[in-house]
Structures are given as structure tokens and as C-alpha cells.
Design a protein around this motif. Structure first.
Motif, PDB file in Angstrom:
ATOM      1  N   ALA A 153      11.038  -7.055   2.503  1.00  0.00           N
ATOM      2  CA  ALA A 153      12.251  -7.557   3.358  1.00  0.00           C
ATOM      3  C   ALA A 153      13.450  -7.028   2.583  1.00  0.00           C
ATOM      4  N   ASP A 154      13.454  -6.710   1.277  1.00  0.00           N
ATOM      5  CA  ASP A 154      14.647  -6.202   0.563  1.00  0.00           C
ATOM      6  C   ASP A 154      14.895  -5.033   0.643  1.00  0.00           C
ATOM      7  N   VAL A 155      13.753  -3.912   1.378  1.00  0.00           N
ATOM      8  CA  VAL A 155      13.828  -2.661   1.507  1.00  0.00           C
ATOM      9  C   VAL A 155      14.375  -2.278   2.987  1.00  0.00           C
ATOM     10  N   THR A 156      15.451  -1.671   2.958  1.00  0.00           N
ATOM     11  CA  THR A 156      16.178  -1.218   4.138  1.00  0.00           C
ATOM     12  C   THR A 156      15.782   0.089   4.748  1.00  0.00           C
ATOM     13  N   ASP A 157      15.215   1.066   3.769  1.00  0.00           N
ATOM     14  CA  ASP A 157      15.003   2.467   4.217  1.00  0.00           C
ATOM     15  C   ASP A 157      13.647   3.054   3.246  1.00  0.00           C
ATOM     16  N   TRP A 158      12.732   3.451   4.502  1.00  0.00           N
ATOM     17  CA  TRP A 158      11.225   3.598   3.736  1.00  0.00           C
ATOM     18  C   TRP A 158      11.230   4.708   2.695  1.00  0.00           C
ATOM     19  N   ARG A 159      12.276   5.405   2.495  1.00  0.00           N
ATOM     20  CA  ARG A 159      12.473   6.380   1.547  1.00  0.00           C
ATOM     21  C   ARG A 159      12.771   5.838   0.162  1.00  0.00           C
ATOM     22  N   ARG A 160      13.084   4.695   0.047  1.00  0.00           N
ATOM     23  CA  ARG A 160      13.509   3.890  -1.114  1.00  0.00           C
ATOM     24  C   ARG A 160      12.183   3.060  -1.613  1.00  0.00           C
ATOM     25  N   LEU A 161      11.225   3.054  -1.009  1.00  0.00           N
ATOM     26  CA  LEU A 161      10.014   2.564  -1.464  1.00  0.00           C
ATOM     27  C   LEU A 161       9.485   3.311  -2.705  1.00  0.00           C
ATOM     28  N   ASN A 162       9.068   2.445  -3.587  1.00  0.00           N
ATOM     29  CA  ASN A 162       8.443   3.010  -4.884  1.00  0.00           C
ATOM     30  C   ASN A 162       6.759   3.512  -4.528  1.00  0.00           C
ATOM     31  N   HIS A 163       6.278   4.264  -5.421  1.00  0.00           N
ATOM     32  CA  HIS A 163       5.129   4.879  -5.331  1.00  0.00           C
ATOM     33  C   HIS A 163       3.907   3.737  -4.651  1.00  0.00           C
ATOM     34  N   GLU A 164       3.779   2.649  -5.292  1.00  0.00           N
ATOM     35  CA  GLU A 164       2.800   1.550  -4.952  1.00  0.00           C
ATOM     36  C   GLU A 164       3.374   0.886  -3.836  1.00  0.00           C
ATOM     37  N   GLN A 165       4.342   0.842  -3.336  1.00  0.00           N
ATOM     38  CA  GLN A 165       4.837   0.174  -2.169  1.00  0.00           C
ATOM     39  C   GLN A 165       4.428   1.133  -1.105  1.00  0.00           C
ATOM     40  N   THR A 166       4.633   2.514  -1.000  1.00  0.00           N
ATOM     41  CA  THR A 166       4.236   3.451  -0.358  1.00  0.00           C
ATOM     42  C   THR A 166       2.990   3.617   0.095  1.00  0.00           C
ATOM     43  N   ALA A 167       2.190   3.493  -0.984  1.00  0.00           N
ATOM     44  CA  ALA A 167       0.613   3.615  -0.985  1.00  0.00           C
ATOM     45  C   ALA A 167       0.274   2.221  -0.065  1.00  0.00           C
ATOM     46  N   ALA A 168       0.658   1.137  -0.398  1.00  0.00           N
ATOM     47  CA  ALA A 168       0.326  -0.135   0.288  1.00  0.00           C
ATOM     48  C   ALA A 168       0.797   0.056   1.832  1.00  0.00           C
ATOM     49  N   ILE A 169       1.850   0.581   2.196  1.00  0.00           N
ATOM     50  CA  ILE A 169       2.276   0.786   3.544  1.00  0.00           C
ATOM     51  C   ILE A 169       1.337   1.703   4.382  1.00  0.00           C
ATOM     52  N   ILE A 170       0.822   2.942   3.531  1.00  0.00           N
ATOM     53  CA  ILE A 170      -0.244   3.740   4.189  1.00  0.00           C
ATOM     54  C   ILE A 170      -1.362   3.170   4.432  1.00  0.00           C
ATOM     55  N   GLU A 171      -1.782   2.356   3.501  1.00  0.00           N
ATOM     56  CA  GLU A 171      -3.162   1.551   3.938  1.00  0.00           C
ATOM     57  C   GLU A 171      -2.866   0.384   5.127  1.00  0.00           C
ATOM     58  N   GLN A 172      -1.711   0.035   5.077  1.00  0.00           N
ATOM     59  CA  GLN A 172      -1.454  -0.846   6.324  1.00  0.00           C
ATOM     60  C   GLN A 172      -1.497  -0.191   7.479  1.00  0.00           C
ATOM     61  N   LEU A 173      -0.867   1.107   7.687  1.00  0.00           N
ATOM     62  CA  LEU A 173      -0.968   2.010   8.656  1.00  0.00           C
ATOM     63  C   LEU A 173      -2.232   2.418   9.215  1.00  0.00           C
ATOM     64  N   LYS A 174      -3.014   2.515   8.291  1.00  0.00           N
ATOM     65  CA  LYS A 174      -4.559   3.217   8.343  1.00  0.00           C
ATOM     66  C   LYS A 174      -5.160   1.949   8.951  1.00  0.00           C
ATOM     67  N   GLN A 175      -5.095   0.705   8.570  1.00  0.00           N
ATOM     68  CA  GLN A 175      -5.691  -0.636   9.224  1.00  0.00           C
ATOM     69  C   GLN A 175      -5.483  -0.558  10.572  1.00  0.00           C
ATOM     70  N   TRP A 176      -3.911  -0.412  10.984  1.00  0.00           N
ATOM     71  CA  TRP A 176      -3.443  -0.391  12.194  1.00  0.00           C
ATOM     72  C   TRP A 176      -4.138   0.560  13.110  1.00  0.00           C
ATOM     73  N   LYS A 177      -4.205   1.678  12.494  1.00  0.00           N
ATOM     74  CA  LYS A 177      -4.887   2.796  13.225  1.00  0.00           C
ATOM     75  C   LYS A 177      -6.429   2.625  13.574  1.00  0.00           C
ATOM     76  N   LYS A 178      -6.957   1.989  12.849  1.00  0.00           N
ATOM     77  CA  LYS A 178      -8.528   1.615  13.255  1.00  0.00           C
ATOM     78  C   LYS A 178      -8.411   0.454  14.114  1.00  0.00           C
ATOM     79  N   ARG A 179      -7.370  -0.483  14.232  1.00  0.00           N
ATOM     80  CA  ARG A 179      -7.543  -1.707  15.049  1.00  0.00           C
ATOM     81  C   ARG A 179      -7.271  -1.263  16.637  1.00  0.00           C
ATOM     82  N   VAL A 180      -6.297  -0.260  16.780  1.00  0.00           N
ATOM     83  CA  VAL A 180      -5.977   0.447  17.775  1.00  0.00           C
ATOM     84  C   VAL A 180      -6.915   1.559  18.376  1.00  0.00           C
ATOM     85  N   GLY A 181      -7.347   1.929  17.417  1.00  0.00           N
ATOM     86  CA  GLY A 181      -8.499   3.201  17.876  1.00  0.00           C
ATOM     87  C   GLY A 181      -7.759   4.276  18.167  1.00  0.00           C
ATOM     88  N   LYS A 182      -6.801   4.989  17.496  1.00  0.00           N
ATOM     89  CA  LYS A 182      -6.086   6.106  17.594  1.00  0.00           C
ATOM     90  C   LYS A 182      -6.561   6.961  16.564  1.00  0.00           C
TER      91      LYS A 182
END
Length: 128
Positions: A99-128
Motif C-alpha cells: 500500500a505504501d508503494v505508488t509506483d512499481w519502479r520504486r519496489l526494492n529487489h525482494e518486493q519486485t521478485a515477490a510481485i513476479i511470483e504473484q503474477l506467475k501464480q495468476w498466469k497459472k490460474r487463468v491459463g495464459k
């Protein structure tokens, strides 16, 4: 970015065929330093502009920072998964997790990696 500005300063110095004594005199008069490595980022920008004023054919880098490798990975995964692949949409997605991050480019390395993993899980669920 600082490294790039230092490169531009030296390219400009060489283009102007400025000898070392004249260059150090300029640094001393303008910034009270004898080396460009010792001046601040904003003063490096000013130095590049001064060299441009003297006739050096150098350009300042765009204000927009370049993306790191992991940020480029996040953007490519986002474009593959999302229906609307815009900065605003990615910012909204990231805002759900950080909630405290307003621009995705301001994420630190660990946060960015966590978001990538969330997106991968989303990709698996929707089958893209």
C-alpha cells in the motif's frame, strides 16, 4: 546514472580538447572541487550543461531512470498476464500488495521478485 554523467563530462572535456589544468580550474571555480567524482549528482548535471554551453555535443540522459533486469522481467511478465498492460494498471496491482508503494519502479529487489511470483501464480490460474 551518476556513472553515465561522469562519462558525459569526460566525453565533453575531450570534445572541447580541454587540458587537465583548464578542466580542474573550471571544477574549482564552479564547484570548489578538483575532481568530478567529488561533486554531487545535481552538480554533475550542471557541469554537463556548462560543457554543452562551451560547445560540447553531449546530451543529458532522460530523466526517466533505466529499468534494472528484474524490473524489465516484471514488466514483461505483466504484459503477458494482464489484459491492460499499462503503468497505471501495474501500479494498482502492486498497490494491493504494498500500500505504501505508488509506483512499481520504486519496489526494492525482494518486493519486485515477490510481485513476479504473484503474477506467475495468476498466469497459472487463468491459463495464459
Amino acid at each position: 546514472m551518476r556513472k553515465r554523467l561522469l562519462q558525459l563530462v569526460h566525453i565533453g572535456k575531450n570534445q572541447l580538447k580541454m587540458d587537465d589544468e583548464t578542466y580542474r580550474s573550471l571544477l574549482s571555480q564552479q564547484f570548489y572541487q578538483n575532481s568530478a567524482k567529488n561533486i554531487s549528482y545535481s552538480d554533475l548535471v550542471k557541469l554537463v550543461k556548462i560543457l554543452q554551453g562551451y560547445g560540447a555535443k553531449i546530451r543529458l540522459p532522460r530523466d526517466e531512470p533505466t529499468l534494472s533486469a528484474i524490473q524489465r522481467k516484471l514488466w514483461s511478465v505483466w504484459k503477458a498476464v494482464a489484459d491492460e498492460s499499462s503503468n497505471q494498471a501495474l501500479n494498482a496491482f502492486v498497490g494491493r500488495y504494498y500500500a505504501d508503494v505508488t509506483d512499481w519502479r520504486r519496489l526494492n529487489h525482494e518486493q519486485t521478485a515477490a510481485i513476479i511470483e504473484q503474477l506467475k501464480q495468476w498466469k497459472k490460474r487463468v491459463g495464459k
